[in-house]
Design a protein around this motif. Structure first.
Motif, PDB file in Angstrom:
ATOM      1  N   TYR A   1      -3.064  10.535  -3.768  1.00 28.31           N
ATOM      2  CA  TYR A   1      -3.067   9.365  -4.645  1.00 28.31           C
ATOM      3  C   TYR A   1      -2.765   8.155  -3.772  1.00 28.31           C
ATOM      4  O   TYR A   1      -1.807   8.165  -2.995  1.00 28.31           O
ATOM      5  CB  TYR A   1      -2.002   9.497  -5.738  1.00 28.31           C
ATOM      6  CG  TYR A   1      -1.813   8.196  -6.492  1.00 28.31           C
ATOM      7  CD1 TYR A   1      -2.674   7.854  -7.522  1.00 28.31           C
ATOM      8  CD2 TYR A   1      -0.805   7.310  -6.141  1.00 28.31           C
ATOM      9  CE1 TYR A   1      -2.521   6.656  -8.196  1.00 28.31           C
ATOM     10  CE2 TYR A   1      -0.650   6.108  -6.805  1.00 28.31           C
ATOM     11  CZ  TYR A   1      -1.509   5.781  -7.836  1.00 28.31           C
ATOM     12  OH  TYR A   1      -1.372   4.593  -8.498  1.00 28.31           O
ATOM     13  N   ASN A   2      -3.575   7.106  -3.869  1.00 33.67           N
ATOM     14  CA  ASN A   2      -3.362   5.870  -3.121  1.00 33.67           C
ATOM     15  C   ASN A   2      -3.315   4.701  -4.088  1.00 33.67           C
ATOM     16  O   ASN A   2      -4.110   4.630  -5.018  1.00 33.67           O
ATOM     17  CB  ASN A   2      -4.502   5.617  -2.115  1.00 33.67           C
ATOM     18  CG  ASN A   2      -4.503   6.632  -1.001  1.00 33.67           C
ATOM     19  OD1 ASN A   2      -3.586   6.698  -0.220  1.00 33.67           O
ATOM     20  ND2 ASN A   2      -5.549   7.451  -0.959  1.00 33.67           N
ATOM     21  N   GLY A   3      -2.413   3.763  -3.817  1.00 34.95           N
ATOM     22  CA  GLY A   3      -2.315   2.574  -4.645  1.00 34.95           C
ATOM     23  C   GLY A   3      -2.041   1.339  -3.812  1.00 34.95           C
ATOM     24  O   GLY A   3      -1.458   1.424  -2.733  1.00 34.95           O
TER      25      GLY A   3
ATOM     26  N   ASP B   1       0.863  -1.179   0.000  1.00 35.12           N
ATOM     27  CA  ASP B   1       0.000   0.000   0.000  1.00 35.12           C
ATOM     28  C   ASP B   1       0.898   1.228   0.000  1.00 35.12           C
ATOM     29  O   ASP B   1       1.851   1.300   0.784  1.00 35.12           O
ATOM     30  CB  ASP B   1      -0.892  -0.013   1.245  1.00 35.12           C
ATOM     31  CG  ASP B   1      -1.695   1.264   1.390  1.00 35.12           C
ATOM     32  OD1 ASP B   1      -2.412   1.607   0.436  1.00 35.12           O
ATOM     33  OD2 ASP B   1      -1.596   1.915   2.444  1.00 35.12           O
TER      34      ASP B   1
ATOM     35  N   LEU C   1      -2.713  -3.894  -9.734  1.00 39.62           N
ATOM     36  CA  LEU C   1      -2.638  -2.551  -9.176  1.00 39.62           C
ATOM     37  C   LEU C   1      -4.040  -1.974  -9.056  1.00 39.62           C
ATOM     38  O   LEU C   1      -4.811  -1.990 -10.010  1.00 39.62           O
ATOM     39  CB  LEU C   1      -1.790  -1.634 -10.066  1.00 39.62           C
ATOM     40  CG  LEU C   1      -1.742  -0.150  -9.670  1.00 39.62           C
ATOM     41  CD1 LEU C   1      -1.032   0.032  -8.329  1.00 39.62           C
ATOM     42  CD2 LEU C   1      -1.070   0.680 -10.741  1.00 39.62           C
ATOM     43  N   THR C   2      -4.357  -1.489  -7.874  1.00 36.49           N
ATOM     44  CA  THR C   2      -5.596  -0.751  -7.653  1.00 36.49           C
ATOM     45  C   THR C   2      -5.190   0.648  -7.245  1.00 36.49           C
ATOM     46  O   THR C   2      -4.415   0.808  -6.296  1.00 36.49           O
ATOM     47  CB  THR C   2      -6.438  -1.393  -6.519  1.00 36.49           C
ATOM     48  OG1 THR C   2      -6.712  -2.741  -6.883  1.00 36.49           O
ATOM     49  CG2 THR C   2      -7.735  -0.657  -6.333  1.00 36.49           C
ATOM     50  N   SER C   3      -5.686   1.663  -7.939  1.00 36.07           N
ATOM     51  CA  SER C   3      -5.295   3.029  -7.600  1.00 36.07           C
ATOM     52  C   SER C   3      -6.505   3.943  -7.521  1.00 36.07           C
ATOM     53  O   SER C   3      -7.492   3.741  -8.221  1.00 36.07           O
ATOM     54  CB  SER C   3      -4.291   3.568  -8.621  1.00 36.07           C
ATOM     55  OG  SER C   3      -4.842   3.550  -9.908  1.00 36.07           O
ATOM     56  N   THR C   4      -6.426   4.923  -6.633  1.00 34.75           N
ATOM     57  CA  THR C   4      -7.511   5.875  -6.421  1.00 34.75           C
ATOM     58  C   THR C   4      -6.945   7.256  -6.131  1.00 34.75           C
ATOM     59  O   THR C   4      -5.798   7.400  -5.709  1.00 34.75           O
ATOM     60  CB  THR C   4      -8.404   5.460  -5.232  1.00 34.75           C
ATOM     61  OG1 THR C   4      -7.598   5.360  -4.069  1.00 34.75           O
ATOM     62  CG2 THR C   4      -9.112   4.155  -5.487  1.00 34.75           C
TER      63      THR C   4
ATOM     64  N   GLY D   1       1.004   5.783  -0.926  1.00 32.54           N
ATOM     65  CA  GLY D   1       0.250   6.982  -1.267  1.00 32.54           C
ATOM     66  C   GLY D   1       1.051   8.241  -1.003  1.00 32.54           C
ATOM     67  O   GLY D   1       2.014   8.230  -0.232  1.00 32.54           O
TER      68      GLY D   1
END
Length: 196
Positions: free
Chosen positions: A158-160, A135, A169-172, A137
């Protein structure tokens, strides 16, 4: 009239200097983001509500290191599956000093900061994709001190999560609103002694 003017000058001077006192070496910051909105950068991203407690110790003036936990859920729309989020790790913050090159604080009672984090985390969608792994960010924020020891904060980040699971990869991109309490070490010891 002279007393009123003198009182006003002292109050303004006191509030201006308190924005520096909270973020000095040896102090603690404890807080949480209460409201988090999440704009998914991956397919299926949506709205997120989570509780994000964090604590940090100022190792130098304007520099704090500590830890965080993030527990939350995401539901895109009625009838869609629930997405659970879980994270834990280390964080660091750097508070920008007034007068630094290219920086002009909007208000005398606040400070811009930059926050970064790294840890272990994941997402799990009910009956769908999941990712567990690293994790990370980073993003800018602003802390407005409503009292000498309490700051209301806004943070764009930004978080990944990169790792194992159905998605690599999940990013938000998130916008967080919360608060932090800044305590000198001596006050923290006093609170602990009072609890005992």
């Amino acid at each position: 009239m002279k007393k009123l003017i003198l009182t006003g000058i002292i109050a303004v001077a006191g509030l201006t200097t308190t924005a520096n006192a909270q973020i000095q070496k040896g102090n603690w910051m404890v807080g949480s983001s209460i409201v988090a909105s999440n704009f998914g950068l991956n397919t299926g991203g949506g709205y997120n509500i989570s509780l994000q407690p964090k604590a940090a110790y100022f190792i130098e003036d304007n520099v704090a290191v500590g830890g965080y936990v993030d527990l939350g859920f995401n539901k895109v729309a009625k009838g869609s599956p629930t997405n659970f989020v879980y994270k834990v790790g280390a964080l660091g913050r750097y508070y920008v000093s007034p007068g630094e090159k290219g920086v002009d604080n909007l208000l005398n009672h606040g400070r811009w900061f930059f926050e970064g984090n790294v840890g272990v985390g994941g997402t799990s969608t009910e009956g769908g994709n999941s990712t567990t792994g690293l994790d990370f960010g980073a993003g800018p924020g602003y802390s407005y001190f409503i009292t000498p020891n309490i700051g209301v904060e806004g943070l764009v980040k930004y978080n990944g999560v990169a790792g194992f699971g159905n998605e690599g990869l999940t990013s938000t991109l998130t916008f967080n609103v919360g608060f932090s309490i800044y305590l000198p070490t001596s006050k923290g010891k006093q609170v602990i002694n009072d609890v005992k």
